[in-house]
Design an enzyme around this catalytic site. Structure first.
Site, PDB file in Angstrom:
ATOM      1  N   HIS A 167       0.859  -1.184   0.000  1.00 39.52           N
ATOM      2  CA  HIS A 167       0.000   0.000   0.000  1.00 39.52           C
ATOM      3  C   HIS A 167       0.897   1.235   0.000  1.00 39.52           C
ATOM      4  O   HIS A 167       1.872   1.304   0.745  1.00 39.52           O
ATOM      5  CB  HIS A 167      -0.895  -0.008   1.251  1.00 39.52           C
ATOM      6  N   HIS A 175       1.547  11.008  -2.242  1.00 42.40           N
ATOM      7  CA  HIS A 175       0.349  10.828  -1.440  1.00 42.40           C
ATOM      8  C   HIS A 175      -0.376  12.158  -1.420  1.00 42.40           C
ATOM      9  O   HIS A 175       0.074  13.106  -0.774  1.00 42.40           O
ATOM     10  CB  HIS A 175       0.715  10.373  -0.025  1.00 42.40           C
TER      11      HIS A 175
END
Length: 574
Positions: free
Chosen positions: A118, A164
């Site tokens: 992830h 991110h």
């Protein structure tokens, strides 16, 4: 050294005798049984391999090969006690066979648990760490087969960055990540690598990504002939191929920027100890939705499908998306095509309370990906068994972190030769009686574990690492991560002031679903005044555990193998 000195109270010294490593009494008794006049011959060793190690097919040639690789040139007649003990603690007698082959790779992808990362590009926490291709390479070299990339426009909207979104993480160029994946995809395993893209791009940038992907991977890229697959190909068919998985292209929406950011001021810190808190129990999860549940960022949000880049759409081999409606719609099985569904850990925890069997049935043909909740800013993880026991193939973990949940993940994927694909047990693939983890099944087998002793800390740690005033007081925690009925942890007594502890304690673990059970082993050093120190860990897939007396190498908190630290243990199934 035969003695070791510790200073205390400035001017006083305490001296402790350092015991030499020697076989514990149970091992001495076995040697007596399988030797004559202090010598274990090839015939004796072959009987030992069959009777104790449960290697029914062991031959005299096998025993001879072991002796040749272990015995000093002056002991060619056979093992004495010292060399027999050396063999038991050696790398040719491990709890997992280092030469175990990869097997059964011809079923569809949906029939396998897949080693999944992830936010694979992050070097540390989820809020402010650097983005880089380095953690991607590290994950691939450890056998991870699913790499996630969040792709965003750069500041001038003319190139693509990996980062991110809506955090302080520094970006890395997408092309750099793709080239690193190409160069290292098959360092640890020949089986396919899936790149999951979380796409936040405009149509023209989607076309640019399509060009990057096509030019970088070339013939390595798997692109299906049809727009959607009727069944996933097998890992064997896809060997050394790269697969793209994402939602069908969506128009980049400004609405994404205004999406609720949730509890960004909160910080999760459920770690009760430096090496990570105990794995949350499936039985102890709350039954009502929390604020975190309601504000969880949805990685599979369905955006508009007005403008698409056809060349980008054609790259997608595994289509992802939830569609409209609720769980019943998300879990509907289409007999004509397969897809990937993503749920956050909280969504899964709520869904299994009402739709457990439906999730298992969905994952028999389709792929379910589970990802960590958004407030795991410290890159911590969750209990992977909740996903696995409901058939979820892609239980996505923050590989940058560490802790007990990640240790269990690493333990699971030591199975099947460490290739990153582990065949799901038949119990999860039955159509007539769909498995429900909440139903307690009869005990299928009992695992008996004996913890004899350990060694190696003296060589791998400074002599004051565990205690400034005396040698360490080690104890072992041993237990099972599995379905709720099988999950348990037990511990030995602490052995005081000894670098080479000998516990000689036996434990029994009744298992209802051994196919999903992972053996957990941890060493801690007892500290009366502070938190106990960490001394090593490993997790082993019970389905591939070798019977008999075995050496068990231990690993650090971050999953790196210690040079010298090992345990000597005995395993049997009754």
């Amino acid at each position: 050294m035969s003695k070791q000195t510790y200073k205390f109270c400035f001017c006083f010294r305490r001296r402790f005798r350092l015991a030499a490593t020697e076989a514990p009494p149970p091992i001495k008794a076995l040697f007596e049984r399988y030797s004559d006049n202090g010598i274990m011959t090839v015939d004796h060793l072959q009987r030992f391999l069959v009777d104790v190690q449960k290697q029914e097919k062991a031959t005299l040639e096998d025993a001879q090969a072991i002796m040749h690789s272990t015995v000093h040139i002056f002991h060619r007649k056979g093992f004495n006690l010292e060399t027999f003990f050396k063999y038991l603690f050696g790398d040719s007698n491990l709890a997992l066979d280092p030469n175990r082959p990869v097997h059964d790779m011809n079923a569809p992808l949906s029939h396998y648990f897949i080693f999944t990362g992830h936010n694979s590009y992050l070097t540390g926490n989820q809020l402010s760490s650097d983005c880089s291709d380095v953690p991607i390479v590290q994950a691939l070299q450890k056998g991870v087969r699913v790499i996630e990339l969040d792709i965003w426009p750069n500041s001038t909207k003319d190139d693509v960055h990996v980062l991110h979104g809506r955090t302080l993480t520094t970006p890395v160029a997408l092309l750099k990540c793709l080239k690193s994946i190409k160069n290292h995809a098959f360092d640890a395993s020949e089986y396919p690598v899936v790149i999951t893209l979380e796409d936040h791009l405009t149509t023209d940038l989607q076309a640019k990504v399509a060009k990057m992907v096509t030019e970088t991977f070339g013939d390595m890229l798997f692109t299906p002939n049809a727009e959607s697959l009727g069944e996933f190909p097998s890992p064997e068919f896809l060997k050394r191929r790269i697969i793209i998985s994402t939602k069908p292209p969506k128009e980049y929406l400004k609405a994404q920027e205004t999406k609720a950011s949730g509890n960004s001021s909160q910080k999760e810190n459920d770690s009760s100890e430096a090496w990570g808190g105990e794995i949350p129990s499936f039985k102890s999860r709350t039954t009502s939705g929390s604020k975190d549940d309601l504000e969880e960022e949805d990685e599979e949000e369905d955006l508009q499908d007005d403008n698409c880049a056809p060349v980008y759409r054609n790259l997608i081999a595994i289509h992802a998306g939830k569609g409209k409606g609720g769980l019943d719609d998300w879990l509907r099985v289409d007999p004509d095509k397969v897809r990937r569904l993503s749920l956050s850990e909280q969504e899964l925890e709520k869904a299994v309370k009402t739709h457990g069997p439906q999730i298992v049935r969905f994952t028999q043909r389709n792929i379910l990906r589970v990802y960590p909740k958004g407030i795991r800013f410290d890159s911590s993880n969750y209990n992977p068994l909740i996903g696995w026991m409901h058939g979820a193939q892609m239980v996505a973990f923050n590989m940058q972190g560490y802790g007990r949940s990640l240790w269990v993940m690493q333990g699971m994927f030591k199975a099947n030769g460490g290739c990153g694909y582990v065949k799901k047990p038949d119990i999860l693939m039955k159509n007539d009686s769909v498995f429900d983890p909440r139903v307690i099944l009869p005990v299928k087998v009992t695992l008996k574990v004996t913890v004899y002793m350990g060694e190696g800390w003296y060589y791998d740690f400074s002599h004051t690492h565990f205690d400034a005033y005396s040698p360490p007081d080690f104890y072992t925690r041993v237990g099972i991560a599995g379905v709720p009925a099988d999950t348990i942890m037990k511990r030995t007594k602490a052995i005081e002031d000894n670098w080479i502890p000998a516990w000689n304690e036996e434990f029994e673990f009744p298992l209802t679903v051994p196919e999903l059970a992972i053996l957990r082993i941890e060493i801690h050093e007892y500290d009366m005044s502070e938190k106990d120190d960490f001394g090593g860990q490993t997790c082993l897939p019970i389905s591939e555990l070798c019977k008999g007396i075995r050496a068990v190498p231990l690993y650090s908190q971050k999953g790196d193998k210690y040079k010298s630290v090992k345990l000597l243990m005995h395993f049997d199934f009754v």
